[in-house]
Design an enzyme around this catalytic site. Structure first.
Site, PDB file in Angstrom:
ATOM      1  N   LYS A  99     -15.132  17.457   7.638  1.00 32.93           N
ATOM      2  CA  LYS A  99     -13.964  16.537   7.187  1.00 32.93           C
ATOM      3  C   LYS A  99     -13.936  16.447   5.919  1.00 32.93           C
ATOM      4  CE  LYS A  99     -12.396  12.293   9.226  1.00 32.93           C
ATOM      5  NZ  LYS A  99     -12.713  11.320  10.217  1.00 32.93           N
ATOM      6  N   GLU A 117     -25.525  19.830   4.341  1.00 24.07           N
ATOM      7  CA  GLU A 117     -26.042  20.666   5.016  1.00 24.07           C
ATOM      8  C   GLU A 117     -24.880  21.751   5.110  1.00 24.07           C
ATOM      9  OE1 GLU A 117     -26.202  17.430   6.144  1.00 24.07           O
ATOM     10  OE2 GLU A 117     -28.194  17.143   7.023  1.00 24.07           O
ATOM     11  N   GLY A 120     -15.421  12.018  13.783  1.00 21.79           N
ATOM     12  CA  GLY A 120     -16.424  13.422  14.336  1.00 21.79           C
ATOM     13  C   GLY A 120     -16.599  13.311  15.284  1.00 21.79           C
ATOM     14  N   ARG A 121     -17.196  12.606  16.136  1.00 25.78           N
ATOM     15  CA  ARG A 121     -17.914  12.976  17.254  1.00 25.78           C
ATOM     16  C   ARG A 121     -16.671  12.594  18.539  1.00 25.78           C
ATOM     17  NH1 ARG A 121     -19.704   8.057  15.311  1.00 25.78           N
ATOM     18  NH2 ARG A 121     -19.184   6.392  16.014  1.00 25.78           N
ATOM     19  N   GLU A 168     -24.601   7.201  18.618  1.00 24.23           N
ATOM     20  CA  GLU A 168     -23.947   7.032  17.341  1.00 24.23           C
ATOM     21  C   GLU A 168     -22.939   6.046  17.432  1.00 24.23           C
ATOM     22  OE1 GLU A 168     -23.978   9.921  13.820  1.00 24.23           O
ATOM     23  OE2 GLU A 168     -21.956  10.177  14.781  1.00 24.23           O
ATOM     24  N   HIS A 228     -39.515  21.121  36.638  1.00 31.36           N
ATOM     25  CA  HIS A 228     -40.957  21.474  36.026  1.00 31.36           C
ATOM     26  C   HIS A 228     -41.362  21.057  34.984  1.00 31.36           C
ATOM     27  CE1 HIS A 228     -40.584  24.709  39.351  1.00 31.36           C
ATOM     28  NE2 HIS A 228     -39.390  24.682  39.485  1.00 31.36           N
ATOM     29  N   LYS A 265     -29.464   9.023   3.787  1.00 31.03           N
ATOM     30  CA  LYS A 265     -28.857   9.831   2.859  1.00 31.03           C
ATOM     31  C   LYS A 265     -28.950   9.490   1.437  1.00 31.03           C
ATOM     32  CE  LYS A 265     -24.840  10.874   5.563  1.00 31.03           C
ATOM     33  NZ  LYS A 265     -23.270  11.173   5.453  1.00 31.03           N
TER      34      LYS A 265
END
Lengths: 561, 561
Positions: free
Chosen positions: A212, A218, A277-278, A363, A394, A522
């Site tokens: 954005k 990253e 964002g999400r 979040e 399993h 951050k």
């Protein structure tokens, strides 16, 4: 802001007290007893929306506690909040902006403007630009530096710019263009990018930088590294450096930075401030998915979500699936004391759904402070986790069955397979139904004993083994069933969960659209970076961090010496 | 059996009562206060084993509570139990057999026999057979039906026959033969196999059928489907059906069934009764990993685990890392009330570690009944979950920081990168250290307020935003650091967790080597399968299951009509 602040906290309401009494009353009633009511209960606790059928009969509720939950939702003013969302009001109060993901699927009220721009027009324009690019790449009309079509797509993004398209591309792999390979790189760890690029021919790779702000650490680190890799390949091919410019695209709200990075305007797709964002899969962030399934498929995803938007707006609370999903969770979390929630899609293609919902729920609602700054006063979002069935059977199901912890589960299944191999799908469904039944009903010591005796074991062995074959049961679950995993049913499934989260936030009084909790780490990381790089511990106050830096430096020195 | 049954339950011991008092005392002491002690605390709460350094200073303990925990371990007879394990005694009491995974890395006592066979000899023989096959495939000496070397490996297995090799192959991708592509198919859902085979050229594909019993439903369904796919390809190439026989290998204890399936003896590798599925990476189950990294690499993995075995056997409890890991978890689970445990490897290559540990811990210790059949009386294994950092930071960390839930975290980091791209690794480490510090120390309202004021916000904005920028802190974590992710450090890391689980089981009185809780659902699924396939609901007692079958049948019918 004031509207939110003025309201009573849920925990202080009369509804909340009533629910506490229901929880006390139902505490001693096992699911086995509740389910003994039979078909009437199952019919009463069925709720449907769009392509989805939900069965809540294996939840530890009865009609009167459900009525009390619905009263809680009504008292929290859910209907009004919902209308504010669709009207484009500034429901993201702490950041003072609207949350208009519903507009991306055409579900918002008409005529909404943001900073003088009509949102619907803006969306139509973005969709058209995205569509042209998507169809050109799919048709092989956009080529890499050697003239070959771009057949590897590398999406660089993290969080909301990664989890949605990554999950959806896997979910819809049965509907994807087989010649395109989609790759997702999110981690700051160079291993993520390096191991991905090892399988991508540089001349056929399209890189999408999804951020954005175009400043996400990253994503930018990966973008710079991938640019260096591409430049090296171009140089090695004896071509001029600029020849691979059209192998980059970007999804961003920061046009200037994207241009500075060298991405042409034609390949920059908007990411608006009014989309979180999400909640952004429906926007240009869905580019990798659109490349995989085409614009028609992408439109079906939006249509599936729009059908749920319509349901959410129009169905009475008593038959409103996102409202039920929200209320049942609140019941399990705040009244029965569950701390986590297992998402168990019986669909390998949906294997990344738990990770997607982890962000969406944790979040959005992993907060303890109401929008007005006061404490919520009760537990909020749980830990969301899970794996695709039958894989998890399993692994961790042992704990679900006999671990003694209350862990509500959501089972998700499809009547028909997306990849239909003979002998697989019916067995998969049988497992899904069997697990929810076993978790709910359990097996008593008397039953385990008689089974072992019937199998011919001697009394000593029976007595020794029977306690290990007891299943306490009473583990609540919801089962969601649709016909098939398609773009439409996937869009509906995600929208159901978005609205579930919204309803929960409204009841708890939270703002589900901010995420202040991610900032502190951050800032601290930026402060520590020079120290880590230099192996210097001196201006750091925390002794534990100092020790870690010293250990890292010592390990590195040992290697160099 | 009697030795285990005779002992006092941990919850009834004096140690347990003492620990309750410590928990009460420490309940009101925040980590910020504990950490203020500085270097002395950090040194005291450091513990190392093999290549791993662990920092426990960010756990909510002090010296006296740690001493009480160590007393609990001693009272539970950890040292004796440990010796039984390494001596090959039948520590898997409910199934009446030994658990000899430590023998696979050469750490068991010499001379152990099972059914008259010397275990060490048996292991040496298996290792030699495996090694020949591995090196032949890697060198391209074993070819598919068209004469080309086998370059795609498809491992069919689930649970312990899948999670270990899958996790380790990803972990060690920097050390792998680049021309081999490893694929893992576990799910009964045909989508798993079909989407994998879409990327495998049949003539170059080696299929490994990994199933101890050679009857695991998922694995056999996938094996049959892959055989049909291979036969079709062979027929299409105009070749006789049997020509692709050597494209199958098996890891199994059931030789007869594997032979019946058509797998040649030379390609069947043993999976012994005395190795549990979730402890089997060290056995022939590690075949896919051995193919990826070679037998030397595989031997290093074993050596890394052996170093931890040695540490576990010889270090005093006060400096025994698996014992510390176990005790700190018990502290968090049973005394502070944590329900889940986040595993946060700051290594993208270790992204599957949480899923691996999910099985190891939740299947081993997700039980409420002691080996002797009596109730444990306290919570046991937590929900294990997590994602690789920094990915999770953009997803669920919001909840870790501000969600108000107690969630102990394990951070795992490496001083040097496995794929070293400039500018990535130092920043990755800075994030890892910053997160554990932020989680422990938090940020008070006064600090948030003064930061916002210093940033120039007006008083009203400061007052409005400050509550959202408060971090309660006090979230406990352990940080594990090693030099680099290698076969050796990976083997050590896994062995640390195996022994941690063993120690916890010994304290709780559980048998960590059985898994009775997975049986009930399987039996029920087999019973439901014919009903699901036929869309028939009549002999089913549970109304909820009946309704689900009816919905599935109706959805299918709608499609057909």
């Amino acid at each position: 802001m004031s509207e939110f602040a003025a309201e009573t906290r849920a925990v202080d309401s009369a509804c909340w007290q009533a629910l506490r009494r229901h929880a006390e009353r139902l505490g001693s009633v096992p699911l086995r007893a509740l389910l003994a009511e039979g078909d009437v209960r199952v019919e009463r606790l069925h709720c449907a929306a769009g392509p989805w059928h939900a069965d809540f009969s294996k939840q530890r509720i009865d009609e009167s506690s459900l009525a009390a939950l619905l009263a809680l939702a009504r008292a929290a003013g859910i209907e009004g909040r919902r209308d504010q969302l669709f009207a484009g009001e500034r429901v993201n109060v702490t950041e003072d902006r609207a949350a208009l993901h519903v507009a991306l699927r055409g579900s918002a009220d008409p005529g909404i403007q943001v900073e003088g721009v009509d949102v619907a027009d803006d969306i139509a324009g973005s969709f058209a630009k995205l569509g042209e690019f998507v169809e050109a790449v799919r048709a092989g009309r956009i080529t890499g530096y050697s003239g070959r079509p771009l057949r590897h797509i590398v999406n660089l993004g993290i969080g909301g710019s990664d989890l949605g398209p990554r999950m959806a591309v896997r979910a819809l792999r049965a509907h994807s263009l087989p010649e395109l390979r989609l790759h997702f790189v999110a981690n700051l760890d160079g291993a993520d990018l390096a191991s991905t690029l090892a399988h991508c021919p540089a001349a056929e790779t399209l890189v999408i930088v999804a951020s954005k702000t175009f400043t996400t650490q990253e994503t930018l680190a990966n973008a710079r590294s991938v640019r260096a890799w591409l430049e090296q390949a171009v140089t090695a091919a004896g071509l001029p450096a600029g020849v691979a410019t059209n192998q980059f695209a970007s999804v961003t709200a920061n046009l200037d930075r994207a241009r500075e990075f060298g991405i042409p305007d034609a390949c920059i797709f908007p990411f608006r401030d009014w989309v979180g964002g999400r909640y952004s899969l429906w926007s240009s962030v869905g580019l990798p998915l659109a490349l995989a399934i085409g614009m028609n498929g992408f439109a079906q995803l939006l249509a599936g979500a729009a059908a749920i938007d319509h349901h959410f707006r129009s169905a009475p609370l008593e038959a409103n699936l996102p409202v039920w999903l929200a209320l049942i969770d609140i019941w399990n979390l705040d009244f029965l004391g569950a701390e986590s929630h297992a998402m168990l899609p019986y669909s390998d293609s949906l294997a990344l759904l738990p990770a997607y919902l982890q962000q969406l729920e944790m979040e959005s609602n992993g907060k303890s402070v109401r929008a007005d700054g006061t404490p919520v006063g009760c537990p909020t979002a749980p830990v969301i986790w899970g794996e695709a069935g039958t894989v998890g059977q399993h692994s961790f199901y042992q704990l679900l069955h006999q671990g003694g912890r209350l862990i509500p589960c959501d089972f998700i299944a499809f009547a028909e397979a997306d990849f239909d191999l003979p002998g697989h799908h019916d067995a998969l469904l049988a497992h899904c139904l069997a697990q929810s039944a076993a978790l709910a009903l359990g097996k008593t010591l008397a039953e385990a004993t008689s089974e072992l005796s019937a199998a011919g074991h001697d009394p000593a062995t029976v007595a020794r083994l029977a306690p290990h074959k007891v299943f306490p049961g009473n583990q609540p679950s919801t089962t969601l069933i649709a016909h098939r995993l398609t773009a439409e049913s996937l869009g509906a499934l995600i929208a159901l969960h978005e609205h579930k989260v919204f309803v929960q936030a409204a009841i708890w009084g939270l703002n589900p659209f901010d995420q202040w909790g991610v900032e502190y780490g951050k800032v601290l990381a930026a402060r520590l970076l020079p120290q880590v790089a230099a192996g210097r511990t001196d201006p750091i106050e925390d002794a534990s961090t100092r020790a870690a830096i010293a250990i890292i430096a010592a390990l590195r020195a040992r290697r160099r010496s």
